[in-house]
Every structure is written in structure tokens, then in C-alpha cells.
Design an enzyme around this catalytic site. Structure first.
Site, PDB file in Angstrom:
ATOM      1  N   GLU A  50      13.016  -9.506   0.689  1.00  0.00           N
ATOM      2  CA  GLU A  50      12.226  -8.384   1.226  1.00  0.00           C
ATOM      3  C   GLU A  50      13.000  -7.088   0.988  1.00  0.00           C
ATOM      4  O   GLU A  50      14.201  -7.025   1.293  1.00  0.00           O
ATOM      5  CB  GLU A  50      12.023  -8.629   2.729  1.00  0.00           C
ATOM      6  CG  GLU A  50      11.291  -7.522   3.458  1.00  0.00           C
ATOM      7  CD  GLU A  50      11.157  -7.837   4.961  1.00  0.00           C
ATOM      8  OE1 GLU A  50      11.501  -8.977   5.387  1.00  0.00           O
ATOM      9  OE2 GLU A  50      10.739  -6.946   5.702  1.00  0.00           O
ATOM     10  N   ALA A 100       3.410  -1.025   4.545  1.00  0.00           N
ATOM     11  CA  ALA A 100       2.921  -1.081   5.933  1.00  0.00           C
ATOM     12  C   ALA A 100       2.511  -2.495   6.347  1.00  0.00           C
ATOM     13  O   ALA A 100       2.563  -2.834   7.537  1.00  0.00           O
ATOM     14  CB  ALA A 100       1.748  -0.116   6.100  1.00  0.00           C
ATOM     15  N   PRO A 102       0.785  -1.220   0.000  1.00  0.00           N
ATOM     16  CA  PRO A 102       0.000   0.000   0.000  1.00  0.00           C
ATOM     17  C   PRO A 102       0.826   1.284   0.000  1.00  0.00           C
ATOM     18  O   PRO A 102       1.886   1.354   0.620  1.00  0.00           O
ATOM     19  CB  PRO A 102      -0.827  -0.103   1.285  1.00  0.00           C
ATOM     20  CG  PRO A 102      -0.156  -1.137   2.108  1.00  0.00           C
ATOM     21  CD  PRO A 102       0.516  -2.075   1.155  1.00  0.00           C
ATOM     22  N   ASN A 103       0.276   2.250  -0.711  1.00  0.00           N
ATOM     23  CA  ASN A 103       0.809   3.618  -0.827  1.00  0.00           C
ATOM     24  C   ASN A 103       2.038   3.722  -1.722  1.00  0.00           C
ATOM     25  O   ASN A 103       2.493   4.830  -2.020  1.00  0.00           O
ATOM     26  CB  ASN A 103       1.114   4.222   0.566  1.00  0.00           C
ATOM     27  CG  ASN A 103      -0.116   4.243   1.457  1.00  0.00           C
ATOM     28  OD1 ASN A 103      -1.127   4.817   1.061  1.00  0.00           O
ATOM     29  ND2 ASN A 103      -0.069   3.596   2.594  1.00  0.00           N
ATOM     30  N   TYR A 161      11.336   8.663   0.836  1.00  0.00           N
ATOM     31  CA  TYR A 161      11.251   7.629  -0.202  1.00  0.00           C
ATOM     32  C   TYR A 161      11.823   8.064  -1.565  1.00  0.00           C
ATOM     33  O   TYR A 161      11.856   7.251  -2.486  1.00  0.00           O
ATOM     34  CB  TYR A 161       9.791   7.177  -0.371  1.00  0.00           C
ATOM     35  CG  TYR A 161       9.218   6.574   0.891  1.00  0.00           C
ATOM     36  CD1 TYR A 161       9.724   5.385   1.414  1.00  0.00           C
ATOM     37  CD2 TYR A 161       8.180   7.207   1.590  1.00  0.00           C
ATOM     38  CE1 TYR A 161       9.208   4.840   2.585  1.00  0.00           C
ATOM     39  CE2 TYR A 161       7.653   6.664   2.761  1.00  0.00           C
ATOM     40  CZ  TYR A 161       8.180   5.478   3.252  1.00  0.00           C
ATOM     41  OH  TYR A 161       7.670   4.930   4.405  1.00  0.00           O
ATOM     42  N   HIS A 208      12.979  -2.788   1.444  1.00  0.00           N
ATOM     43  CA  HIS A 208      12.412  -1.534   1.948  1.00  0.00           C
ATOM     44  C   HIS A 208      13.273  -0.398   1.434  1.00  0.00           C
ATOM     45  O   HIS A 208      14.509  -0.464   1.499  1.00  0.00           O
ATOM     46  CB  HIS A 208      12.381  -1.505   3.475  1.00  0.00           C
ATOM     47  CG  HIS A 208      11.527  -2.592   4.028  1.00  0.00           C
ATOM     48  ND1 HIS A 208      10.165  -2.540   3.992  1.00  0.00           N
ATOM     49  CD2 HIS A 208      11.852  -3.788   4.567  1.00  0.00           C
ATOM     50  CE1 HIS A 208       9.679  -3.659   4.497  1.00  0.00           C
ATOM     51  NE2 HIS A 208      10.686  -4.436   4.852  1.00  0.00           N
ATOM     52  N   ASN A 259       8.154  -5.620  -1.440  1.00  0.00           N
ATOM     53  CA  ASN A 259       8.116  -4.524  -0.484  1.00  0.00           C
ATOM     54  C   ASN A 259       6.670  -4.457   0.009  1.00  0.00           C
ATOM     55  O   ASN A 259       5.823  -3.866  -0.646  1.00  0.00           O
ATOM     56  CB  ASN A 259       8.535  -3.203  -1.134  1.00  0.00           C
ATOM     57  CG  ASN A 259       8.555  -2.067  -0.120  1.00  0.00           C
ATOM     58  OD1 ASN A 259       8.073  -2.222   1.015  1.00  0.00           O
ATOM     59  ND2 ASN A 259       9.086  -0.929  -0.516  1.00  0.00           N
ATOM     60  N   ARG A 272      13.866   3.976  11.977  1.00  0.00           N
ATOM     61  CA  ARG A 272      12.624   4.741  12.085  1.00  0.00           C
ATOM     62  C   ARG A 272      11.841   4.358  13.350  1.00  0.00           C
ATOM     63  O   ARG A 272      12.404   3.795  14.279  1.00  0.00           O
ATOM     64  CB  ARG A 272      11.830   4.543  10.791  1.00  0.00           C
ATOM     65  CG  ARG A 272      12.624   5.019   9.558  1.00  0.00           C
ATOM     66  CD  ARG A 272      11.841   4.851   8.278  1.00  0.00           C
ATOM     67  NE  ARG A 272      10.641   5.673   8.277  1.00  0.00           N
ATOM     68  CZ  ARG A 272       9.667   5.540   7.386  1.00  0.00           C
ATOM     69  NH1 ARG A 272       9.748   4.630   6.423  1.00  0.00           N
ATOM     70  NH2 ARG A 272       8.604   6.321   7.440  1.00  0.00           N
ATOM     71  N   ARG A 294       5.002  10.801  -2.449  1.00  0.00           N
ATOM     72  CA  ARG A 294       4.757  10.513  -1.041  1.00  0.00           C
ATOM     73  C   ARG A 294       6.049  10.689  -0.234  1.00  0.00           C
ATOM     74  O   ARG A 294       7.039  10.001  -0.492  1.00  0.00           O
ATOM     75  CB  ARG A 294       4.316   9.048  -0.984  1.00  0.00           C
ATOM     76  CG  ARG A 294       4.283   8.450   0.360  1.00  0.00           C
ATOM     77  CD  ARG A 294       4.258   6.934   0.242  1.00  0.00           C
ATOM     78  NE  ARG A 294       4.067   6.396   1.558  1.00  0.00           N
ATOM     79  CZ  ARG A 294       4.435   5.174   1.927  1.00  0.00           C
ATOM     80  NH1 ARG A 294       4.992   4.351   1.053  1.00  0.00           N
ATOM     81  NH2 ARG A 294       4.245   4.786   3.134  1.00  0.00           N
TER      82      ARG A 294
END
Ligand code: DQA
Length: 144
Positions: free
Chosen positions: A101, A80, A13-14, A26, A103, A77, A110, A21
Site C-alpha cells: 500500500e 480516498a 480516485p483523483n 501531493y 500513499h 494507492n 492528516r 491537485r
């Protein structure tokens, strides 16, 4: 013996808003830019890419099911859903080939809620904090 040379690249998502964003976190590259870079890199490595993004957990689960018969590997990725989704972990556990995976940001630098990843319990490897280059780096793993 693995016949498929297709790597599924799945985005949660996003990530459709990548480039717009929180660019300070990012970056300015769009998801279409990432896809184009990966397609080009994959061609040079003799791999193919199936690129997918969804804001819906179930759609990602179903794409992982599809990958079971079609993909030599998954680069994911989960965004969330990384931190929340047992459903995505369970789906990845039905997939027999390697999972990487990715990111864009360094999730460990974070907020505390980003430090735990369900997907890491399944992934062969994790790339985090290398920006969108992380996706391209993950392809090298499969080429190797
Ligand atoms: C992300 C990190 C996640 O914590 C976040 O929810 C995202 C993107 C990353 O690529 O850095 O949406 O997966």
C-alpha cells in the site's frame, strides 16, 4: 513458484490529477511521470509494470480480479477508497501474492478520517509520506 514478473500498480480516485491537485500535499509530478519512473526502475530490476488508474471503485475491483492470474504483486494507492472501501479489501483478499500500500502523503499526519485504512488489513507493507518516491521504493520490495 511464481512465473509472472508483472507488478500491477493501481491508483484510485483523483490521482489522474496528480501534479495539479493540491501540489502542496501531493507534489508537482504527474501520474504519467510516476509511471515513467516506475517503468524505468522496473526494467533495471527485471520486472514489468501494468499501470492503472480509475476514479471508479468497481473498475479497481475488476483490475484486482485480473491481477489474480497475471500479477506477481500489487502496489496500490487506493486514494480516498483507502478509508472507505470494504470492496477493495475483499478483492485484495482474493489475490494470493504480496500487496504493498502506498500513499504519497503521510496519512497519519492528516485528518483523523485518513488514519484508518481498510487496505492495511491486507497489505504486507505500507509506504506513506515519502511522496511519489514511495511507489518506486515499493518496487524494491518486489525485486528483493
Ligand atoms: C492518498 C491519501 C488519501 O487520504 C487521499 O484520499 C488521496 C491520496 C495519498 O496518496 O497520500 O487521494 O492516498
Amino acid at each position: 513458484m511464481r512465473l509472472s514478473k508483472t507488478i500491477y500498480v493501481l491508483n484510485g480516485p483523483n490521482l489522474n490529477l496528480l501534479g495539479k491537485r493540491q501540489p502542496e500535499i501531493y507534489g508537482h509530478e504527474t501520474l504519467a511521470d510516476v509511471e515513467a519512473r516506475m517503468v524505468e526502475k522496473a526494467r533495471g530490476l527485471g520486472l514489468e509494470i501494468e499501470f492503472f488508474q480509475s476514479n471508479y471503485e468497481g473498475a479497481l475491483v475488476e483490475k484486482i480480479h485480473e491481477a489474480r492470474d497475471k500479477a506477481a504483486g500489487i502496489i496500490i494507492n487506493p486514494a480516498a477508497y483507502t478509508h472507505t472501501s470494504v470492496a477493495i479489501l475483499d478483492a485484495l483478499n482474493t489475490f494470493d501474492n504480496p500487496v504493498v500500500e502506498v500513499h504519497i502523503s503521510n496519512i497519519h499526519k492528516r485528518e483523523a478520517f485518513r488514519h484508518h485504512s481498510y487496505v492495511s488489513m491486507r497489505a504486507e507493507g505500507i509506504i506513506a509520506g515519502m511522496g511519489t518516491l514511495g511507489y518506486v521504493m515499493a518496487l524494491d520490495y518486489f525485486a528483493d
